[in-house]
Design a protein around this motif. Structure first.
Motif, PDB file in Angstrom:
ATOM      1  N   ILE A 164       0.821  -1.214   0.000  1.00 47.49           N
ATOM      2  CA  ILE A 164       0.000   0.000   0.000  1.00 47.49           C
ATOM      3  C   ILE A 164       0.854   1.262   0.000  1.00 47.49           C
ATOM      4  N   GLY A 165       1.909   1.258   0.814  1.00 52.46           N
ATOM      5  CA  GLY A 165       2.755   2.449   0.872  1.00 52.46           C
ATOM      6  C   GLY A 165       3.529   2.539   2.171  1.00 52.46           C
ATOM      7  N   PRO A 166       4.807   2.198   2.152  1.00 52.03           N
ATOM      8  CA  PRO A 166       5.622   2.248   3.372  1.00 52.03           C
ATOM      9  C   PRO A 166       5.706   3.644   3.974  1.00 52.03           C
ATOM     10  N   GLU A 167       5.477   4.657   3.141  1.00 50.76           N
ATOM     11  CA  GLU A 167       5.599   6.031   3.637  1.00 50.76           C
ATOM     12  C   GLU A 167       4.541   6.374   4.681  1.00 50.76           C
ATOM     13  N   TYR A 168       3.483   5.578   4.758  1.00 52.57           N
ATOM     14  CA  TYR A 168       2.428   5.846   5.733  1.00 52.57           C
ATOM     15  C   TYR A 168       2.693   5.177   7.082  1.00 52.57           C
ATOM     16  N   SER A 169       3.718   4.360   7.145  1.00 54.00           N
ATOM     17  CA  SER A 169       4.011   3.623   8.375  1.00 54.00           C
ATOM     18  C   SER A 169       5.082   4.339   9.190  1.00 54.00           C
ATOM     19  N   PHE A 206      -3.105   2.326   8.991  1.00 56.03           N
ATOM     20  CA  PHE A 206      -4.362   2.271   8.251  1.00 56.03           C
ATOM     21  C   PHE A 206      -5.017   3.649   8.190  1.00 56.03           C
ATOM     22  N   ILE A 207      -5.020   4.359   9.311  1.00 57.53           N
ATOM     23  CA  ILE A 207      -5.632   5.692   9.347  1.00 57.53           C
ATOM     24  C   ILE A 207      -4.873   6.655   8.440  1.00 57.53           C
ATOM     25  N   ALA A 208      -3.538   6.603   8.518  1.00 55.87           N
ATOM     26  CA  ALA A 208      -2.721   7.511   7.707  1.00 55.87           C
ATOM     27  C   ALA A 208      -2.882   7.231   6.216  1.00 55.87           C
ATOM     28  N   SER A 209      -2.898   5.958   5.847  1.00 54.92           N
ATOM     29  CA  SER A 209      -2.998   5.615   4.426  1.00 54.92           C
ATOM     30  C   SER A 209      -4.415   5.812   3.901  1.00 54.92           C
ATOM     31  N   ARG A 210      -5.403   5.625   4.759  1.00 55.33           N
ATOM     32  CA  ARG A 210      -6.808   5.733   4.337  1.00 55.33           C
ATOM     33  C   ARG A 210      -7.129   7.131   3.823  1.00 55.33           C
ATOM     34  N   LYS A 211      -6.457   8.134   4.357  1.00 57.51           N
ATOM     35  CA  LYS A 211      -6.710   9.513   3.934  1.00 57.51           C
ATOM     36  C   LYS A 211      -6.334   9.742   2.472  1.00 57.51           C
ATOM     37  N   HIS A 212      -5.486   8.871   1.940  1.00 56.02           N
ATOM     38  CA  HIS A 212      -4.989   9.065   0.580  1.00 56.02           C
ATOM     39  C   HIS A 212      -5.578   8.067  -0.414  1.00 56.02           C
ATOM     40  N   TRP A 213      -6.534   7.263   0.051  1.00 52.02           N
ATOM     41  CA  TRP A 213      -7.140   6.289  -0.854  1.00 52.02           C
ATOM     42  C   TRP A 213      -8.030   7.007  -1.867  1.00 52.02           C
TER      43      TRP A 213
END
Length: 232
Positions: free
Chosen positions: A114-119, A187-194
């Motif tokens: 999904i995107g390591p940058e969100y972790s 999940f919260i951080a990446s969800r904003k960019h879905w």
């Protein structure tokens, strides 16, 4: 008197055994078959997709669960059986640790995809840190089991062994809790960019649905193992 009991007799009633009852035959048979089939499925799928580390973690975990319930079945027929008690306590305590390792591996690959940058934590470190902590938990629990097993009738040594086992399980609960917090934060951080309900713009609708099934399975596995560890 219970130190000399090897089977149910008027002098050695079931009430004096460790559990104080006959383990349920139907329920334990069901879980033996259930985890046995899951273990076979893990071996077949792991070999087919060549996910060897995941295969090892889930294969060992599920087969240990099955073996633990075999021990419970044996205790149904003889609640005083020391070998059966040791089999079930050893396997059912350690098995969730291997299943948790499979959860950490899956989470790592979800984050990478999904995107390591969100972790907040490098995905590679998820396996190193949390599986490393799992190994520490296994060592503690195994050490506690060894102490309790070698204690014989020395109640102080038995209690010491049990306390070490509990410490190992508590360490595992803490480890899983921290992992869960990091996963939720990701999940919260990446969800904003879905976009369009999918975690990646290049993801097809079919793959997006499969990803959601993967998320659901990961959450379900994590939740049940965590509850199991807390209960233990």
């Amino acid at each position: 008197m219970s130190d000399f009991c090897t089977e149910i007799t008027p002098q050695c009633p079931v009430e004096l055994t460790t559990y104080g009852y006959y383990p349920n035959l139907g329920g334990n048979t069901f879980f033996t078959i259930y985890f046995g089939l899951l273990g076979i499925a893990q071996v077949c799928l792991g070999a087919y997709f060549r996910t060897w580390t995941f295969l090892a973690a889930l294969g060992i975990g599920t087969f240990m669960e099955a073996a633990g319930y075999v021990g419970r079945i044996l205790m149904h027929y003889n609640p005083w059986s020391t070998p059966a008690f040791r089999l079930q306590i050893f396997c059912l305590i350690l098995a969730p640790t291997f299943i948790a390792a499979g959860i950490y591996l899956t989470l790592k690959h979800i984050i990478v995809y999904i995107g390591p940058e969100y972790s907040r934590l490098n995905p590679k470190l998820f396996t190193w840190i949390f599986i490393g902590c799992d190994v520490g938990s296994i060592i503690l629990q195994a050490a506690g089991g060894g102490v309790a097993n070698a204690a014989g009738t020395d109640q102080d040594m038995i209690n010491a062994g049990n306390n070490i086992i509990i410490a190992g399980i508590a360490f595992q609960v803490a480890t899983m809790s921290i992992c869960g917090i990091l996963a939720l934060d990701f999940f919260i951080a990446s969800r904003k960019h879905w976009r369009g309900g999918s975690p990646r713009e290049d993801m097809t609708e079919k793959r997006g649905k499969r990803m959601w099934w993967g998320f659901s399975a990961e959450v379900a596995a994590y939740t049940t193992v965590l509850i199991r560890c807390i209960y233990r």
